[in-house]
Design a protein around this motif. Sequence first.
Motif, PDB file in Angstrom:
ATOM      1  N   PRO A 182       2.227  -0.214  -0.481  1.00 52.14           N
ATOM      2  CA  PRO A 182       3.601  -0.458  -0.962  1.00 52.14           C
ATOM      3  C   PRO A 182       4.378   0.828  -1.229  1.00 52.14           C
ATOM      4  CG  PRO A 182       2.033  -1.876  -2.105  1.00 52.14           C
ATOM      5  CD  PRO A 182       1.229  -0.868  -1.344  1.00 52.14           C
ATOM      6  N   ALA A 183       3.693   1.856  -1.718  1.00 47.72           N
ATOM      7  CA  ALA A 183       4.369   3.122  -2.003  1.00 47.72           C
ATOM      8  C   ALA A 183       4.860   3.780  -0.716  1.00 47.72           C
ATOM      9  CB  ALA A 183       3.427   4.065  -2.751  1.00 47.72           C
ATOM     10  N   VAL A 184       4.044   3.734   0.334  1.00 45.73           N
ATOM     11  CA  VAL A 184       4.451   4.328   1.612  1.00 45.73           C
ATOM     12  C   VAL A 184       5.630   3.555   2.199  1.00 45.73           C
ATOM     13  CG1 VAL A 184       3.714   4.962   3.943  1.00 45.73           C
ATOM     14  CG2 VAL A 184       2.100   5.141   2.040  1.00 45.73           C
ATOM     15  N   MET A 185       5.578   2.231   2.097  1.00 44.49           N
ATOM     16  CA  MET A 185       6.686   1.418   2.602  1.00 44.49           C
ATOM     17  C   MET A 185       7.953   1.657   1.793  1.00 44.49           C
ATOM     18  SD  MET A 185       6.039  -0.114   5.369  1.00 44.49           S
ATOM     19  CE  MET A 185       7.574  -1.054   5.388  1.00 44.49           C
ATOM     20  N   ALA A 186       7.801   1.920   0.500  1.00 43.79           N
ATOM     21  CA  ALA A 186       8.973   2.214  -0.334  1.00 43.79           C
ATOM     22  C   ALA A 186       9.647   3.503   0.125  1.00 43.79           C
ATOM     23  CB  ALA A 186       8.558   2.328  -1.797  1.00 43.79           C
ATOM     24  N   VAL A 187       8.842   4.488   0.480  1.00 43.24           N
ATOM     25  CA  VAL A 187       9.395   5.749   0.990  1.00 43.24           C
ATOM     26  C   VAL A 187      10.102   5.520   2.317  1.00 43.24           C
ATOM     27  CG1 VAL A 187       8.816   8.059   1.836  1.00 43.24           C
ATOM     28  CG2 VAL A 187       7.697   7.172  -0.212  1.00 43.24           C
ATOM     29  N   GLU A 188       9.491   4.712   3.190  1.00 47.04           N
ATOM     30  CA  GLU A 188      10.148   4.405   4.465  1.00 47.04           C
ATOM     31  C   GLU A 188      11.454   3.669   4.220  1.00 47.04           C
ATOM     32  OE1 GLU A 188       9.492   2.266   8.827  1.00 47.04           O
ATOM     33  OE2 GLU A 188       7.872   2.178   7.347  1.00 47.04           O
ATOM     34  N   PHE A 189      11.466   2.756   3.259  1.00 48.25           N
ATOM     35  CA  PHE A 189      12.694   2.013   2.959  1.00 48.25           C
ATOM     36  C   PHE A 189      13.806   2.964   2.520  1.00 48.25           C
ATOM     37  CE2 PHE A 189      15.603  -0.324   0.240  1.00 48.25           C
ATOM     38  CZ  PHE A 189      15.882  -1.444   1.012  1.00 48.25           C
TER      39      PHE A 189
END
Length: 256
Positions: free
Chosen positions: A140-147
Amino acid sequence: MSNLWEYRGLIKKMAVTDLKLRYKNSVLGIVWSLLQPLLMLLVLYIVFSSIFANRSIDHYPLFLLLGIISWGFMDKATNMSLGSIVGKPNLVKKIYFPREVLVISACLTALMMTALEFVVFGAFMIVFGLLPTLTAILFPAVMAVEFIFVLGISLGIASLNVRYRDVQWIWGVVMQAGFFLTPIIYSLSMLQGVPFVELLKYNPMGVIMEMLRGVLIYDALPVAQNVAYIISISLLALAFGWIVFSKLEPKFAEEV
């Protein structure tokens, strides 16, 4: 930016509504969000694992699918954002609210579609006998950065597209080139000795994909240097996109 929190309900409602409208006249409806990556994986598994077997990359079908899903999120979010303002002229002209809401809701719609694709990805991890490890909690943290990174780009191009409609066509070319310049169907280790390959290591989407593959497939923690780099780039993209959006926003009503 501070008053956007007051519109969180509107952002959520618009994102969900846009998602429903995409499949309104479809027989299978939102199930298509699950069937598309499922069918895609089936084709890619047959082609790349059977006919053009790639033995230099472990778990290649999952490697490939994860790259396509991650890139697909950026592709969907940015393309939906391009039309988020110019496609709603009546809303922009007649109702006052922060116009950023339109872009943020478009990106959230794309994120919800991508979340469904990740459900399929998780199922195929199990099919291929690969269970998530503790590193998966960082997903989730990596996806948050991508978002954040994608939102910054989306704000910039969505606002520019209001004034210069050529942006939507230029962006299509950029995305096509970006697909092949990002390690989606290959790994950078396969390109050793190729001129300028070192520059590809600084591709933000490539760094994000490496992190996602590490935490979901290869049980590897992100490299600290990459974490610092991608967080910095994502925040810079968000800041730049917000500045461009803020400067162009006052004339949206006139130009849509």
